[in-house]
Enzyme design. Structure first.
Site, mmCIF file in Angstrom:
data_model
loop_
_atom_site.group_PDB
_atom_site.id
_atom_site.type_symbol
_atom_site.label_atom_id
_atom_site.label_comp_id
_atom_site.label_asym_id
_atom_site.label_seq_id
_atom_site.Cartn_x
_atom_site.Cartn_y
_atom_site.Cartn_z
ATOM 1 N N VAL A 185 0.839 -1.206 0.000
ATOM 2 C CA VAL A 185 0.000 0.000 0.000
ATOM 3 C C VAL A 185 0.873 1.256 0.000
ATOM 4 O O VAL A 185 0.583 2.227 -0.717
ATOM 5 C CB VAL A 185 -0.991 -0.002 1.181
ATOM 6 C CG1 VAL A 185 -1.847 1.256 1.177
ATOM 7 C CG2 VAL A 185 -1.880 -1.244 1.139
ATOM 8 N N CYS A 186 1.948 1.234 0.760
ATOM 9 C CA CYS A 186 2.835 2.399 0.812
ATOM 10 C C CYS A 186 3.511 2.640 -0.534
ATOM 11 O O CYS A 186 3.636 3.782 -0.981
ATOM 12 C CB CYS A 186 3.888 2.218 1.901
ATOM 13 S SG CYS A 186 3.193 2.122 3.561
ATOM 14 N N THR A 187 3.923 1.570 -1.188
ATOM 15 C CA THR A 187 4.529 1.698 -2.512
ATOM 16 C C THR A 187 3.514 2.275 -3.493
ATOM 17 O O THR A 187 3.831 3.212 -4.255
ATOM 18 C CB THR A 187 5.056 0.338 -3.005
ATOM 19 O OG1 THR A 187 6.058 -0.130 -2.083
ATOM 20 C CG2 THR A 187 5.653 0.443 -4.401
#
Length: 159
Positions: free
Chosen positions: A47-49
């Protein structure tokens, strides 16, 4: 947690730009505002990527209003430089390795089941040229990404 209308808490931290330099919010706000501070729990997670890559994909919209985008996480600046390189990110990533910024902004989160403590909640703050928070969004669910259209609108309003 700073809310809309509050003064953005100032901080100085390492900035990963391919190299490592120092970043002080108070020193950059006059020249680079509006500034988007996009906090994320950890580099190299799905999700962060996706979130950081989405900011990259939309970077032209921020550039059009002379806004600056910075990702912020607890990862080391060296990890963040590798994350930037692998994802072709053109904006800097701020390392809050000691959790000082996360604590100051009141957005600390734990993953008890993983034994991971004190990472950043996924959050976005927009700071104007006076150092005031003009937009604040914080999610208690690490799987939820910000509304990018809303962030862009907030930046346009702050420009």
């Amino acid at each position: 947690m700073p809310e809309t209308g509050d003064a953005a808490p100032d901080f100085t931290a390492p900035l990963a730009t391919g190299d490592v330099e120092s970043f002080s919010l108070s020193e950059r706000v006059a020249d680079e505002a509006p500034i988007v501070l996009a906090f994320f729990p950890g580099a190299f997670t799905s999700v962060c990527t996706n979130e950081m890559c989405t900011f990259q994909d939309r970077l032209a919209a921020f550039d059009d209003v002379d806004a600056s985008v910075y990702g912020v996480s607890r990862d080391s600046p060296f990890t963040l430089n590798e994350f930037r390189a692998q994802n072709d990110l053109e904006f800097g990533l701020i390392s809050d390795f000691n959790a000082e910024i996360v604590d100051e902004y009141g957005i600390s989160m734990d993953f008890d089941d993983l034994g991971v403590y004190g990472v950043a909640k996924r959050s976005v703050f927009v700071v104007d040229g006076d150092g005031e928070v003009t937009y604040a969004w914080v999610s208690d669910d690490p799987g939820v990404e910000p509304d990018y259209d809303e962030v862009e609108a907030a930046v346009t309003d702050a420009a």
